[in-house]
Design a protein around this motif. Structure first.
Motif, PDB file in Angstrom:
ATOM      1  N   ASP A 194       5.229  99.147   3.637  1.00 18.54           N
ATOM      2  CA  ASP A 194       6.427  99.864   4.055  1.00 18.54           C
ATOM      3  C   ASP A 194       7.604  98.916   4.234  1.00 18.54           C
ATOM      4  O   ASP A 194       7.434  97.765   4.642  1.00 18.54           O
ATOM      5  N   SER A 195       8.784  99.391   3.883  1.00 19.63           N
ATOM      6  CA  SER A 195      10.112  98.831   4.171  1.00 19.63           C
ATOM      7  C   SER A 195      10.705  97.980   3.066  1.00 19.63           C
ATOM      8  O   SER A 195      11.914  97.863   2.974  1.00 19.63           O
ATOM      9  N   ILE A 197      11.163  94.845   2.657  1.00 19.61           N
ATOM     10  CA  ILE A 197      12.040  93.766   3.118  1.00 19.61           C
ATOM     11  C   ILE A 197      12.043  92.633   2.094  1.00 19.61           C
ATOM     12  O   ILE A 197      13.078  92.017   1.821  1.00 19.61           O
ATOM     13  N   LEU A 240      19.413 103.398  10.068  1.00 19.21           N
ATOM     14  CA  LEU A 240      18.031 103.790   9.824  1.00 19.21           C
ATOM     15  C   LEU A 240      17.560 104.840  10.820  1.00 19.21           C
ATOM     16  O   LEU A 240      16.826 105.762  10.460  1.00 19.21           O
ATOM     17  N   ARG A 277       8.155 106.630   9.662  1.00 17.54           N
ATOM     18  CA  ARG A 277       7.889 105.368   8.968  1.00 17.54           C
ATOM     19  C   ARG A 277       9.110 104.949   8.155  1.00 17.54           C
ATOM     20  O   ARG A 277      10.004 105.757   7.893  1.00 17.54           O
ATOM     21  N   ILE A 278       9.125 103.696   7.745  1.00 20.27           N
ATOM     22  CA  ILE A 278      10.214 103.155   6.935  1.00 20.27           C
ATOM     23  C   ILE A 278       9.749 103.082   5.486  1.00 20.27           C
ATOM     24  O   ILE A 278       8.767 102.401   5.191  1.00 20.27           O
ATOM     25  N   GLN A 280      12.086 102.207   2.857  1.00 17.76           N
ATOM     26  CA  GLN A 280      12.773 100.998   2.402  1.00 17.76           C
ATOM     27  C   GLN A 280      14.039 100.774   3.219  1.00 17.76           C
ATOM     28  O   GLN A 280      14.689 101.733   3.643  1.00 17.76           O
ATOM     29  N   ILE A 281      14.363  99.494   3.419  1.00 17.42           N
ATOM     30  CA  ILE A 281      15.637  99.109   4.025  1.00 17.42           C
ATOM     31  C   ILE A 281      16.326  98.067   3.152  1.00 17.42           C
ATOM     32  O   ILE A 281      17.080  97.224   3.635  1.00 17.42           O
ATOM     33  N   SER A 282      16.064  98.139   1.847  1.00 14.43           N
ATOM     34  CA  SER A 282      16.615  97.158   0.911  1.00 14.43           C
ATOM     35  C   SER A 282      17.752  97.717   0.069  1.00 14.43           C
ATOM     36  O   SER A 282      18.465  96.953  -0.578  1.00 14.43           O
ATOM     37  N   TYR A 286      19.269 103.545   3.739  1.00 17.98           N
ATOM     38  CA  TYR A 286      17.902 103.281   4.166  1.00 17.98           C
ATOM     39  C   TYR A 286      17.110 104.583   4.194  1.00 17.98           C
ATOM     40  O   TYR A 286      17.605 105.619   4.650  1.00 17.98           O
ATOM     41  N   ALA A 288      13.899 106.707   5.500  1.00 20.46           N
ATOM     42  CA  ALA A 288      12.817 106.908   6.458  1.00 20.46           C
ATOM     43  C   ALA A 288      12.003 108.117   6.017  1.00 20.46           C
ATOM     44  O   ALA A 288      12.508 109.016   5.346  1.00 20.46           O
TER      45      ALA A 288
END
Length: 302
Positions: A194-195, A197, A240, A277-278, A280-282, A286, A288
């Motif tokens: 997840d996420s 990063i 986010l 949950r995440i 992506q934050i890229s 963003y 969720a």
């Protein structure tokens, strides 16, 4: 079986694109997904500042648009993912991830590339570790309502959501803004936490899918994913926490519409069992996602 080749890849989702073909409701078809770096890094030695710049210019290729017969603007389309077959090694670019660099800047601090063999359902990380693949589709979109948007973006039409649950066995339900839906597929990964990063292994893949037009639920504003065990809603935006709260609201709307629970009781139940949950934050916005287990909701089925 129809197969849509990667030579039809685009770099945006746009109503201006001519359809590359039509599928009937429920028809199973295949889509070739371009490896995320478009073949620029076949070995670590291929990485240079110049090759990286060229690869970035060709990143986020998506194959489409594919017309779904019977899909109408204002409705929805359910895209069932039958298989995601990895057909290339996994490619990553990476930086130093220095303790002195803000992690917010890690994504752009790329100084090298690596290539991971994918064999017999495993990614060989190094001589000590092999990891089972869990292939996912990073980009799945329906043609947006307005003008073209870059394929690296995301919104109510889907797009570059990078949700690790969009994989074989899942069904994504997308709002339809244009007649025929106009589906795009791309940005597959061999596996991803997840996420996002730090970038996961980008792979070329063959996606096997089918699509069925649906009436859009009155409360549906953002994409949904259904699996055998979970209901999932996805929202993209900033900050986010806004995306996470909106994803919870979308899930609450869904449960209230489909299950025999008053809205306040549904909210309390989800507070006990749902996970935010995440994805992506890229990316620019963003993403969720909020997940509810089907078994807890089963006693309230209508």
């Amino acid at each position: 079986m129809q197969r849509f080749p990667e030579r039809d890849a685009k770099y945006e989702y746009s109503p201006e694109h001519a359809s590359i073909g039509t599928v009937q409701p429920g028809e199973v078809f295949e889509v070739e997904s371009v490896e995320g770096y478009s073949g620029y890094f076949r070995s670590p030695s291929d990485f240079t500042p110049e090759s990286y710049a060229a690869a970035e210019a060709h990143k986020w290729a998506v194959t489409g648009p594919i017309t779904v017969a019977g899909a109408e603007a204002g409705g929805a389309v359910a895209v069932q993912i039958h298989d995601v077959e990895v057909v290339t090694p996994g490619v990553v670019t990476y930086g130093g991830y220095s303790r002195d660099v803000d992690p917010f800047d890690w994504w752009d601090d790329e100084t090298g590339a690596d290539v991971y063999p994918v064999e017999n359902g495993f990614v060989r990380f190094d001589e000590r570790t092999s990891l089972p693949t869990r292939p996912l589709i990073g980009c799945l979109a329906a043609m947006p309502a307005g003008g073209g948007v870059h394929a690296k973006l995301q919104g109510r039409y889907g797009g570059n959501l990078d949700c690790r649950e969009l994989r074989a066995g899942a069904t994504m339900v997308l709002p339809v803004a244009q007649d025929g839906a106009g589906l795009y597929f791309g940005d597959c990964k061999a596996l991803m936490g997840d996420s996002e990063i730090v970038g996961p292994p980008e792979v070329g893949a063959v996606v096997t899918a089918s699509a069925t037009p649906l009436p859009r639920p009155a409360s549906m504003e953002w994409p949904r994913i259904e699996t055998a065990s979970e209901l999932i809603t996805l929202v993209s935006g900033k900050p986010l926490e806004w995306s996470a709260r909106q994803a919870f609201r979308e899930l609450l709307n869904w449960v209230t519409d489909d299950f025999d629970l008053p809205r306040p009781r549904a909210a309390l139940l989800l507070a006990m069992v749902a996970d935010a949950r995440i994805a992506q934050i890229s990316n620019t916005d963003y993403t969720a996602y909020c997940v509810a287990p089907r078994d807890v909701l089963a006693p309230y089925a209508r």
